[in-house]
Design an enzyme around this catalytic site. Structure first.
Site, PDB file in Angstrom:
ATOM      1  N   HIS A   1      -5.911  14.587 -10.158  1.00  0.00           N
ATOM      2  CA  HIS A   1      -6.442  15.737  -9.414  1.00  0.00           C
ATOM      3  C   HIS A   1      -7.469  16.488 -10.252  1.00  0.00           C
ATOM      4  O   HIS A   1      -7.300  17.673 -10.568  1.00  0.00           O
ATOM      5  CB  HIS A   1      -5.305  16.680  -8.974  1.00  0.00           C
ATOM      6  CG  HIS A   1      -5.720  17.573  -7.841  1.00  0.00           C
ATOM      7  ND1 HIS A   1      -4.826  18.177  -6.989  1.00  0.00           N
ATOM      8  CD2 HIS A   1      -6.931  17.984  -7.406  1.00  0.00           C
ATOM      9  CE1 HIS A   1      -5.471  18.904  -6.081  1.00  0.00           C
ATOM     10  NE2 HIS A   1      -6.747  18.803  -6.335  1.00  0.00           N
TER      11      HIS A   1
ATOM     12  N   ARG B   1      -6.193  15.972   0.071  1.00  0.00           N
ATOM     13  CA  ARG B   1      -4.861  16.386  -0.369  1.00  0.00           C
ATOM     14  C   ARG B   1      -3.948  15.174  -0.205  1.00  0.00           C
ATOM     15  O   ARG B   1      -4.075  14.414   0.754  1.00  0.00           O
ATOM     16  CB  ARG B   1      -4.320  17.558   0.471  1.00  0.00           C
ATOM     17  CG  ARG B   1      -4.950  18.907   0.134  1.00  0.00           C
ATOM     18  CD  ARG B   1      -4.488  19.433  -1.202  1.00  0.00           C
ATOM     19  NE  ARG B   1      -5.120  20.693  -1.566  1.00  0.00           N
ATOM     20  CZ  ARG B   1      -6.213  20.794  -2.331  1.00  0.00           C
ATOM     21  NH1 ARG B   1      -6.811  19.712  -2.787  1.00  0.00           N
ATOM     22  NH2 ARG B   1      -6.703  21.980  -2.627  1.00  0.00           N
TER      23      ARG B   1
ATOM     24  N   GLU C   1       2.341  15.959  -6.796  1.00  0.00           N
ATOM     25  CA  GLU C   1       1.729  15.984  -8.121  1.00  0.00           C
ATOM     26  C   GLU C   1       2.584  16.787  -9.096  1.00  0.00           C
ATOM     27  O   GLU C   1       3.160  17.812  -8.708  1.00  0.00           O
ATOM     28  CB  GLU C   1       0.337  16.617  -8.009  1.00  0.00           C
ATOM     29  CG  GLU C   1      -0.589  15.774  -7.151  1.00  0.00           C
ATOM     30  CD  GLU C   1      -1.890  16.475  -6.806  1.00  0.00           C
ATOM     31  OE1 GLU C   1      -2.568  16.009  -5.890  1.00  0.00           O
ATOM     32  OE2 GLU C   1      -2.222  17.498  -7.448  1.00  0.00           O
TER      33      GLU C   1
END
Lengths: 339, 313
Positions: free
Chosen positions: A303, A256, A285
């Protein structure tokens, strides 16, 4: 290769199977799998789609979700906070499409006796593959030199600068869970030496164990972040750890974004305090610090570590399997056990 | 001690140039206005040549150097050297095996991951701001895919070992079946291509292996198949490769080598299912130094009448 054809809308369900006969599942925000497999869910469950309602969320839940026992969520969308959980008095199960649990109030779930099922190990291999891919890319400058060729520079400017050898490098894995273990197994075949830091020492491996991440960094050429995001791991990788990793050091993050102190990482990269980075996740993000765009020793990914057709299909089957098991009072397939 | 004239065919890393210059009288062919005249001018004294994968000695050059004793190639590929002529004239040829095996194998796996998982495209996706508009697309899993290797030599075996760590079944084509491996053998490249999802070229370039990957092979590999070339450009029929990719008959390609380096077919620049590298198979600081040490070490051994370190001829 995945094609980009638009999907045709599904035919309406035959009259004998009405959606209100199907068990109800509350969904606050569509998980990424819905872009590809929503119909597989709607055939079996009556999806209460909060995001499609004109009502504000708390009103939707109060009016429509009082008796709902199961929720489907993902890492995207609103966090499953205590406030939201309190609007769902009948909730017994939260199924998340992620391996990570940082978006769910675990304490509230534990107190209420709400079970959680996650993605288990269904995409550990794909995430591990991406970690290795990002690492090789940084070491061997794959994306940077692909750019170089596509801009016609090989013919005009000559050879691209040399990369670095991966074999023999010391890899420090932060978090030796399912994903971390798959990463280790792969990198051993490249002649790398594996060490790790984890909450607990793992008996089933003989890799050297470091109790603290700074010491791991000081003894590694590469750090690969494979752990989950918790209060303990937030900003765990900070300037001190990065300086310990050193000027030739490379960091790969497929965990993360918030595990790394992003501002300090950017500073270290810009100032040459570490050698490079491969990043699939970021603190905010889809915002990515623009300083990173200037750097050729950084490889950036949106991601997408679990974004393969294989993982999405497997994930879909697992999510549906968990929900079906719940509604037929069978054991969940990927129940998260308290550690 | 008399200074030995060594003809260097092309620029190489400065470490190698310096090591050679400190021991020998290095004649740099690429600085000559007229190469064949340069060779003529020094033909009475040149006793050694240092070349690389892209620059070797053909029959003409060998004939023009009556005092040539040894050719030390800074490469493992020797397709640019007329080995027969060297044998005929008793000229020793050395190369740089083993020190670069891992490096090339690492790159082959890197290319597979880059193509299947679209690493370069997704890096562009982030840098161009597209991520702000939506998620990236789904790509293809590598773990568990069948990998077919053309040529199970040192590099081919190293690629197989790495791919096994990704649970990939391995199959191969070789001139002869290898008795000591557990991998599945196919007696033709066409059959190999029909039975794998990722085809890797890892053999040496000879008259027999030129265009070993042709239109038929690419069609057999198919619209979901991926070709990885870390061998030599001429292993693959390049115009056919371009049309197979553009037309979608071949799913993707990861290329480190091309038929006319540094030229790369521009039709490939617009394709997202292709990764294009500028012949970097051995291009790390560590490996280029190890290769250079072998080049120099072989010359030193020869000129002090000791056994060569890595002779080919």
């Amino acid at each position: 290769m995945a094609s980009d054809q638009a999907t045709t809308p599904p035919p309406p369900p035959p009259p004998e199977i009405q959606s209100h006969d199907l068990p109800k599942v509350i969904v606050l925000h569509p998980p990424p799998v819905f872009n590809y497999f929503k119909d597989l869910f709607s055939k079996k469950f009556h999806l209460l789609k909060a995001w499609e309602s004109p009502l504000p969320r708390h009103e939707f839940l109060t009016n429509h979700a009082h008796s709902v026992q199961a929720m489907l969520c993902s890492g995207t969308g609103p966090p499953i906070s205590a406030d939201i959980l309190r609007l769902l008095p009948s909730l017994r199960l939260v199924v998340t499409t992620s391996a990570g649990l940082n978006h769910i109030d675990l304490t509230e779930c534990r107190n209420r006796g709400i079970s959680i099922a996650n993605a288990g190990e269904v995409f550990s291999e794909d995430v591990a593959d991406l970690a290795v891919g990002l690492l090789i890319d940084v070491f061997r400058k794959i994306s940077a030199s692909d750019r170089y060729v596509r801009h016609g520079l090989w013919a005009t400017k000559g050879d691209y600068p040399l990369g670095s050898k991966l074999g023999g490098k010391r890899i420090g894995i932060v978090g030796l869970g399912s994903i971390g273990f798959q990463v280790a197994k792969r990198l051993e075949a490249f002649g790398c030496n594996i060490s790790y830091n984890s909450r607990k020492r793992k008996d089933f491996v003989s890799y050297p164990f470091y109790t603290n991440v700074c010491e791991l960094a000081a003894n590694s050429d590469v750090l690969i972040i494979c752990c989950g995001l918790t209060e303990q791991t937030r900003h765990m990788i900070n300037r001190e750890v990065l300086l310990a990793l050193g000027k030739e050091g490379v960091i790969v993050n497929i965990g993360r974004g918030a595990i790394i102190h992003e501002k300090e990482l950017v500073q270290c990269l810009v100032q040459g305090e570490i050698g490079g980075a491969g990043l699939d996740v970021f603190e905010n993000e889809p915002d990515v610090p623009k300083e990173l765009f200037e750097l050729d020793n950084v490889v950036l990914a949106p991601h997408m570590a679990v974004f393969t057709t294989e993982s999405f299909k497997d994930l879909c089957d697992l999510m549906i399997g968990n929900l079906e098991a719940f509604f037929s009072k069978k054991p969940l397939l990927s129940l998260v056990m308290n550690e | 001690m008399e200074s030995i004239d060594v003809l260097m065919l092309c620029p190489m890393i400065s470490y190698l140039e310096q090591e050679l210059q400190s021991r020998y009288n290095v004649l740099k062919l690429w600085t000559a206005q007229e190469k064949s005249q340069f060779i003529k001018d020094h033909s009475a004294t040149i006793r050694a040549i240092v070349g690389d994968g892209g620059h070797g000695a053909d029959a003409e050059m060998i004939e023009a150097l009556p005092r040539l004793e040894i050719l030390s190639s800074n490469s493992v590929g020797v397709d640019k050297i007329d080995l027969e002529k060297c044998r005929e004239k008793g000229i020793r040829v050395t190369y740089t095996p083993d020190v670069l095996t891992d490096e090339v194998a690492d790159l082959a796996i890197g290319l597979i991951l880059a193509v299947l998982r679209r690493l370069c495209e997704s890096d562009r996706y982030v840098r161009s701001g597209k991520w702000k508009k939506g998620d990236f697309k789904l790509t293809t899993k590598f773990t568990g895919k069948t990998v077919g290797i053309i040529g199970l030599g040192r590099i081919g075996m190293a690629i197989a070992k790495r791919a096994e760590a990704f649970n990939c079944p391995i199959c191969y084509y070789s001139r002869t079946e290898k008795p000591d491996t557990k991998y599945k053998y196919y007696p033709s490249v066409l059959e190999l291509a029909s039975n794998c999802q990722i085809l890797v070229v890892a053999c040496s370039l000879t008259a027999e292996t030129r265009h070993i990957v042709n239109r038929e092979v690419m069609n057999a590999l198919g619209p979901k198949g991926v070709l990885i070339n870390i061998g030599r450009g001429p292993h693959v029929d390049e115009p056919e490769l371009v049309s197979a990719l553009v037309e979608g008959r071949l799913g993707g390609a990861g290329l480190d080598v091309y038929e006319h380096e540094p030229e790369v077919p521009e039709e490939l620049f617009g394709l997202e299912n292709v990764v294009l590298l500028p012949h970097v198979g051995t291009a790390t600081v560590e490996t280029r130094k190890a290769m250079a040490d072998l080049v120099v070490g072989n010359l030193e051994a020869h000129f002090s009448n000791k056994p060569l370190l890595t002779p080919l001829v």
